[in-house]
Scaffold this motif. Structure first.
Motif, short mmCIF file in Angstrom:
data_model
loop_
_atom_site.label_atom_id
_atom_site.label_comp_id
_atom_site.label_asym_id
_atom_site.label_seq_id
_atom_site.Cartn_x
_atom_site.Cartn_y
_atom_site.Cartn_z
N UNK A 1 0.77 -1.34 0.04
CA UNK A 1 -0.14 0.03 0.00
C UNK A 1 0.87 1.25 -0.08
N UNK A 2 2.02 1.22 0.80
CA UNK A 2 2.81 2.35 0.80
C UNK A 2 3.38 2.55 -0.55
N UNK A 3 3.90 1.52 -0.99
CA UNK A 3 4.69 1.60 -2.29
C UNK A 3 3.60 2.13 -3.35
N UNK A 4 2.35 1.87 -3.61
CA UNK A 4 1.41 2.25 -4.25
C UNK A 4 1.35 3.79 -4.26
N UNK A 5 1.25 3.96 -2.96
CA UNK A 5 0.82 5.52 -2.64
C UNK A 5 2.26 6.28 -3.22
N UNK A 6 3.25 5.73 -2.89
CA UNK A 6 4.47 6.71 -3.51
C UNK A 6 4.58 6.68 -5.02
N UNK A 7 4.24 5.52 -5.76
CA UNK A 7 3.84 5.55 -7.21
C UNK A 7 2.86 6.60 -7.48
N UNK A 8 1.68 6.58 -6.90
CA UNK A 8 0.70 7.37 -7.24
C UNK A 8 1.06 8.98 -6.95
N UNK A 9 1.88 9.05 -5.95
CA UNK A 9 2.43 10.58 -5.87
C UNK A 9 3.34 10.84 -6.96
N UNK A 10 4.24 10.07 -7.29
CA UNK A 10 5.30 10.08 -8.45
C UNK A 10 4.59 10.59 -9.66
N UNK A 11 3.20 10.09 -10.20
CA UNK A 11 2.57 10.29 -11.06
C UNK A 11 1.78 11.71 -11.06
N UNK A 12 1.42 12.09 -9.75
CA UNK A 12 0.82 13.38 -9.74
C UNK A 12 1.90 14.45 -9.88
N UNK B 1 2.07 20.48 -16.20
CA UNK B 1 1.34 21.64 -16.06
C UNK B 1 1.83 22.95 -15.65
N UNK B 2 2.83 22.90 -14.76
CA UNK B 2 3.44 24.36 -14.59
C UNK B 2 4.34 24.62 -15.65
N UNK C 1 4.48 28.98 -19.70
CA UNK C 1 4.39 29.73 -21.44
C UNK C 1 3.10 30.71 -21.65
N UNK C 2 2.26 30.70 -20.73
CA UNK C 2 1.05 31.52 -21.08
C UNK C 2 1.09 32.87 -20.26
N UNK C 3 0.71 33.81 -20.76
CA UNK C 3 0.34 35.10 -20.03
C UNK C 3 -0.77 34.84 -18.95
N UNK C 4 -0.39 35.63 -18.04
CA UNK C 4 -1.92 35.63 -16.92
C UNK C 4 -3.32 35.96 -17.70
#
Length: 67
Positions: free
Chosen positions: A33-44, A51-52, A57-60
């Motif tokens: 479960x902890x392993x899967x949580x770290x994998x999910x965090x890596x994806x996020x 996204x950043x 590259x976009x103006x406000x």
């Protein structure tokens, strides 16, 4: 702060511990479960980085050119 690659390495270490034949079933489940949580965090974190980069590259919104 952790980055995505560090999260994947931690996930692999927890998965290795879970695959140890000496681990009790309950402990194995928690480790996976902890392993899967770290994998999910890596994806996020990967998604956040993407996204950043796209947003930087976009103006406000208020500074958009007028037609």
């Amino acid at each position: 702060m952790l980055n995505a690659e560090e999260c994947r390495k931690l996930a692999a270490r927890y998965r290795e511990r879970a695959n140890d034949e000496k681990s009790a079933t309950r402990l194995t489940n928690v480790l996976l479960s902890v392993s899967n949580a770290y994998l999910a965090l890596a994806s996020q974190l990967d998604l956040l980085e993407l996204v950043e980069r796209q947003e930087s590259g976009r103006p406000p919104a208020g500074d958009a050119p007028k037609p």
